[in-house]
Scaffold this motif. Structure first.
Motif, PDB file in Angstrom:
ATOM      1  N   ASP A 277      -8.089  -0.003 -33.487  1.00 13.56           N
ATOM      2  CA  ASP A 277      -7.251   1.169 -33.638  1.00 13.56           C
ATOM      3  C   ASP A 277      -8.016   2.420 -33.205  1.00 13.56           C
ATOM      4  O   ASP A 277      -9.239   2.526 -33.387  1.00 13.56           O
ATOM      5  CB  ASP A 277      -6.798   1.291 -35.094  1.00 13.56           C
ATOM      6  CG  ASP A 277      -5.828   2.428 -35.287  1.00 13.56           C
ATOM      7  OD1 ASP A 277      -4.656   2.280 -34.918  1.00 13.56           O
ATOM      8  OD2 ASP A 277      -6.267   3.480 -35.800  1.00 13.56           O
ATOM      9  N   ALA A 278      -7.282   3.378 -32.633  1.00 15.65           N
ATOM     10  CA  ALA A 278      -7.921   4.586 -32.115  1.00 15.65           C
ATOM     11  C   ALA A 278      -8.593   5.389 -33.225  1.00 15.65           C
ATOM     12  O   ALA A 278      -9.690   5.926 -33.038  1.00 15.65           O
ATOM     13  CB  ALA A 278      -6.875   5.452 -31.390  1.00 15.65           C
ATOM     14  N   ASP A 279      -7.962   5.460 -34.395  1.00 10.46           N
ATOM     15  CA  ASP A 279      -8.563   6.206 -35.502  1.00 10.46           C
ATOM     16  C   ASP A 279      -9.781   5.489 -36.065  1.00 10.46           C
ATOM     17  O   ASP A 279     -10.748   6.129 -36.482  1.00 10.46           O
ATOM     18  CB  ASP A 279      -7.525   6.426 -36.604  1.00 10.46           C
ATOM     19  CG  ASP A 279      -6.467   7.432 -36.190  1.00 10.46           C
ATOM     20  OD1 ASP A 279      -6.837   8.435 -35.570  1.00 10.46           O
ATOM     21  OD2 ASP A 279      -5.281   7.205 -36.484  1.00 10.46           O
ATOM     22  N   ASP A 281     -11.730   3.538 -34.262  1.00  6.49           N
ATOM     23  CA  ASP A 281     -12.758   3.739 -33.252  1.00  6.49           C
ATOM     24  C   ASP A 281     -13.344   5.144 -33.338  1.00  6.49           C
ATOM     25  O   ASP A 281     -14.543   5.342 -33.104  1.00  6.49           O
ATOM     26  CB  ASP A 281     -12.152   3.507 -31.863  1.00  6.49           C
ATOM     27  CG  ASP A 281     -13.202   3.553 -30.772  1.00  6.49           C
ATOM     28  OD1 ASP A 281     -14.093   2.689 -30.768  1.00  6.49           O
ATOM     29  OD2 ASP A 281     -13.146   4.477 -29.944  1.00  6.49           O
ATOM     30  N   SER A 686      -0.290  10.046 -26.661  1.00 10.38           N
ATOM     31  CA  SER A 686      -1.438   9.144 -26.761  1.00 10.38           C
ATOM     32  C   SER A 686      -2.701   9.877 -27.152  1.00 10.38           C
ATOM     33  O   SER A 686      -3.526   9.384 -27.903  1.00 10.38           O
ATOM     34  CB  SER A 686      -1.647   8.413 -25.427  1.00 10.38           C
ATOM     35  OG  SER A 686      -1.893   9.357 -24.407  1.00 10.38           O
ATOM     36  N   ALA A 690      -4.742   9.226 -30.679  1.00 13.65           N
ATOM     37  CA  ALA A 690      -6.155   8.861 -30.649  1.00 13.65           C
ATOM     38  C   ALA A 690      -7.019   9.829 -31.402  1.00 13.65           C
ATOM     39  O   ALA A 690      -8.206   9.593 -31.578  1.00 13.65           O
ATOM     40  CB  ALA A 690      -6.641   8.768 -29.201  1.00 13.65           C
TER      41      ALA A 690
END
Length: 796
Positions: A277-279, A281, A686, A690
């Motif tokens: 997941d972007a959060d 990461d 996006s 992120a």
């Protein structure tokens, strides 16, 4: 005569030096140059009798001297609460140094004298508006440290006021006061949660670590309050103070495990996927620089984050930072070894190449030696098995019994893990049996028992394991350790069957009956474990050879001794086995036993009961720790036992919560991205999901050409990338205009509208946001304004 003159000259020089020293001390007293402060620790009677008089004095210097002496006495552990009343009188002293020392004194004794401390509440409230941030913070600390529940509402008001202070140091003090106020009066929880929510919006990294501490103490389950602040907290993590990083990182780890989706490690084909997941990461990327911290607590917190949050492909990042901490101090080394030992249960390949860093040293503490031997046992591979086997053999000569036992268990573990090294391991264990130390012999026998069981199950040729049992049975008189003797007796009974026709005793190996004879002879002096195994051995041999008269008499003798033994377990074991053998050898049954009926087992059935299913009754492997205690970051991991209120991480959610909840107000309304003169574009979804801050990209676009353009302006050509394409397109448009001069007005209007729509769609595609563009050429005034704006646009 010259000697007398020299002596008088020396005496005069000494007097002069003493006089100069006294004068210098007198003149530098106000500048704190006379001493280094060591004189304040002199707590003689003559030094302390004037403290009260000095505190009541009007001279600020004397008050300062008295307070310094009191603080020095507190640091030495002396009780100086008798001076509380005169100290409280100086809470509003003019000298800043005196007030700071008074606050320190009140923090120490406010709990012991709450009534007297209440007298200075008005002064504390007035100091909350002082110009010095240090005074404001100290006043709040003392006010929140007074253990009187009736003033909890005043403390909450003071905390709210300091939470909105302009100084981050004061806001940090407000955050640290929240847990104290909550412990004083739990009914103030709603107000304190509101203050925590306010402090979470703080932009200063100085106070965020303390805010995380207050959050954990007051509302640890209200993780929903972190939604709009999660991404900002991740970004400022590297700027927070060291201990604040530990607290904040712990909070973010719990949030990630509760609110973010679990990273997928691999798919059905076994190929690793990097679906993070972007959060999540964002948190890992923000925490990665903290591996270089000089604070061991920070490094271990980041290790915990990567081990429990990151996919296995990133676990290699924790290796070198943990190895670096091994040389900090013995205390830190013990904690780090506990971490590495816990990780090695599931990911031993990470530390196997670095096994030399965990070799036991002579100056290691017993706890370190035990942890290192267990760790080395987990790191055994084909490449290092020979080196570790030599290490374990060397450890068997150590005076530490725990290290010796761990080394022998390591030898057995090598034999079970790598069959090609079994012969070397057996030779090493057989050599340990000859040791004069009981602990070495006992550990070796226990491991040999486990190896014999393993060899008998996996090998078709059982002669080698039986030879080990035979050698052990012949040495039973030399082995006095209770556990070792019990293991040998169990092995003898378990593998005593002999189906060869040349057996001395039919069905029984010759050395088995001899072991029973020796144990029966010393039965009265044996320990309880040996007695239990002796009764079982007698029953097993009797089942194997029920017709042998001598063996039957020997078994009866053992059962008779067990019948009248002092231990309940021995007596119960003997009675149970006698009744079990009633169908095999009726004469062995109890003399006073009554025929109560029931099922009588046959010999084959009794043999199954006594022999089958016993191969895995004992194992030389050390049981792994409870998974709950293996959690990194818990105190039980280091102590080796369960500790109440351990920080156990929650389980992952399958999908997590919506990422839109983590959009902060700043991200919801970012600075507009200019795509054309007078027009803005919304940020990319996006980019917001992120967690990145969308930097507005300003594109200088020529204005429309609806009329005469001002000097310096150019016709609107869209988003041109370079000057060559711009001029090339300019030539194409001029030729197109010459061709369309003869066309009607209607056709020209249609071509112009199509050209306009194409340019607008091109701008939307290049920008990627689909923001609406203003129509071109509406009037000359709009064109002039837009062209003028294009000259002053700038890139932020």
């Amino acid at each position: 005569m010259s000697g007398l003159n020299f002596n008088s000259w020396t005496e005069n020089a000494t007097r002069l030096g003493m006089r100069i020293q006294e004068t210098l001390a007198e003149h530098t007293k106000d500048f704190s140059l006379s001493s280094s402060g060591a004189g304040y620790y002199d707590a003689g009677e003559d030094k302390t009798k004037n403290i009260k008089a000095q505190l009541d004095s009007g001279n600020e210097r004397e008050k300062l001297e008295a307070m310094k002496r009191l603080i020095a006495m507190i640091s030495k552990g002396r009780n100086v609460s008798e001076y509380f009343a005169p100290v409280v009188k100086n809470v509003a002293a003019q000298s800043l140094e005196v007030r700071k020392l008074v606050y320190i004194y009140l923090l120490r004794y406010a709990e012991a004298e709450p009534d007297l401390a209440l007298l200075s509440i008005n002064t504390f409230q007035r100091d909350l508006a002082d110009s010095s941030p240090l005074i404001r913070a100290m006043a709040l600390r003392v006010l929140s440290g007074i253990p009187v529940q009736s003033i909890s509402s005043l403390i909450v008001l003071a905390i709210k006021k300091c939470a909105a202070d302009t100084s981050p140091y004061v806001r940090k003090a407000a955050a640290l006061s929240i847990p104290k106020c909550y412990s004083l009066d739990e009914s103030q929880l709603p107000s304190l949660i509101g203050v925590v929510s306010t402090l979470l919006r703080d932009r200063s990294p100085l106070s965020l670590g303390s805010v995380a501490t207050a959050f954990e103490a007051v509302c640890p389950t209200r993780l929903d309050l972190l939604h709009p602040h999660y991404r900002r907290l991740c970004r400022v993590l590297v700027d927070v103070d060291e201990w604040g990083q530990v607290n904040l990182l712990e909070l973010l780890i719990r949030y990630a495990r509760t609110m973010l989706p679990r990273p997928s490690a691999s798919d059905s084909t076994g190929i690793e996927q990097k679906d993070v997941d972007a959060d999540l990461d964002l948190l890992l990327v923000s925490a990665d620089p903290l591996f270089q911290s000089r604070n061991p607590a920070v490094v271990m917190s980041v290790t915990r984050a990567f081990y429990y949050l990151a996919p296995p492909s990133q676990h290699h990042k924790i290796v070198h930072p943990l190895l670096r901490l091994l040389t900090v101090s013995p205390e830190v080394e013990r904690v780090v070894l506990a971490y590495i030992l816990s990780i090695s249960h599931t990911a031993s390949h990470l530390f196997s190449p670095h096994y030399t860093r965990f070799i036991v040293r002579a100056d290691d503490s017993p706890q370190l030696k035990g942890a290192k031997t267990r760790l080395l046992r987990n790191l055994i591979t084909v490449d290092n098995c020979q080196a570790l086997l030599r290490e374990f053999i060397d450890y068997t000569d150590d005076v530490n019994e725990a290290l010796v036992a761990g080394a022998i268990q390591g030898i057995g573990h090598i034999s079970r893990t790598l069959p090609e090294a079994t012969t070397q391991c057996l030779n090493a264990l057989m050599a340990c049996i000859k040791s004069p130390h009981d602990c070495v012999v006992a550990s070796a026998v226990v491991e040999l028992k486990s190896l014999v069981q393993t060899q008998m199950q996996s090998s078709t040729h059982a002669s080698a394991p039986l030879m080990i049992v035979e050698r052990l049975s012949y040495r039973i008189d030399e082995i006095r350790h209770a556990q070792a003797r019990a293991c040998i007796v169990w092995l003898v009974g378990q593998y005593a069957a002999d189906d060869s026709p040349n057996a001395v005793v039919e069905g029984v190996v010759p050395w088995a009956s001899d072991v029973l004879r020796k144990i029966a002879k010393s039965f009265r002096d044996e320990t309880v474990p040996v007695k239990l195994q002796a009764v079982t051995l007698a029953a097993k041999l009797l089942v194997l050879s029920p017709a042998h008269g001598t063996l039957t008499q020997l078994a009866k003798y053992v059962f008779a001794l067990a019948r009248y033994d002092r231990n309940y377990d021995v007596r119960d074991r003997g009675r149970m086995l006698q009744q079990l053998l009633a169908g095999v050898v009726p004469s062995v049954g109890a003399a006073d036993a009554k025929d109560v009926g029931g099922v009588v087992l046959r010999r084959a059935q009794v043999r199954v009961v006594l022999f089958e299913g016993k191969e895995n009754a004992s194992s030389g492997d050390v049981a792994r720790d409870d998974p709950v205690r293996e959690r990194l970051g818990t105190l039980g991991l280091v102590l080796g036992r369960d500790v109440p209120h351990a920080r156990v991480l929650p389980d992952w959610l399958e999908h997590g919560v919506e990422a839109s909840l983590r959009i902060s107000p700043d991200e919801a309304h970012p600075a507009p991205a200019v795509t054309a003169i007078g027009h803005v574009a919304a940020p990319s979804r996006s980019a917001v999901a992120a967690g990145g801050q969308s930097t507005p990209i300003v594109v200088l676009t020529p204005a429309g050409s609806g009329g005469p353009s001002p000097a310096g302006s150019v016709p609107n050509r869209g988003n041109w990338t370079d000057l060559d394409k711009f001029y090339a397109s300019d030539g194409e448009e001029e030729s197109g205009e010459e061709e369309s001069e003869g066309d009607g007005d209607e056709d020209g209007g249609e071509e112009e509208s199509e050209e306009e729509s194409d340019r607008q769609s091109q701008v939307e595609d290049d920008d990627g946001t689909g923001a609406p563009q203003a129509p071109e050429g509406e009037n000359e005034e709009d064109s002039d304004v837009e062209a003028g704006s294009s000259r002053v646009a700038s890139v932020r």
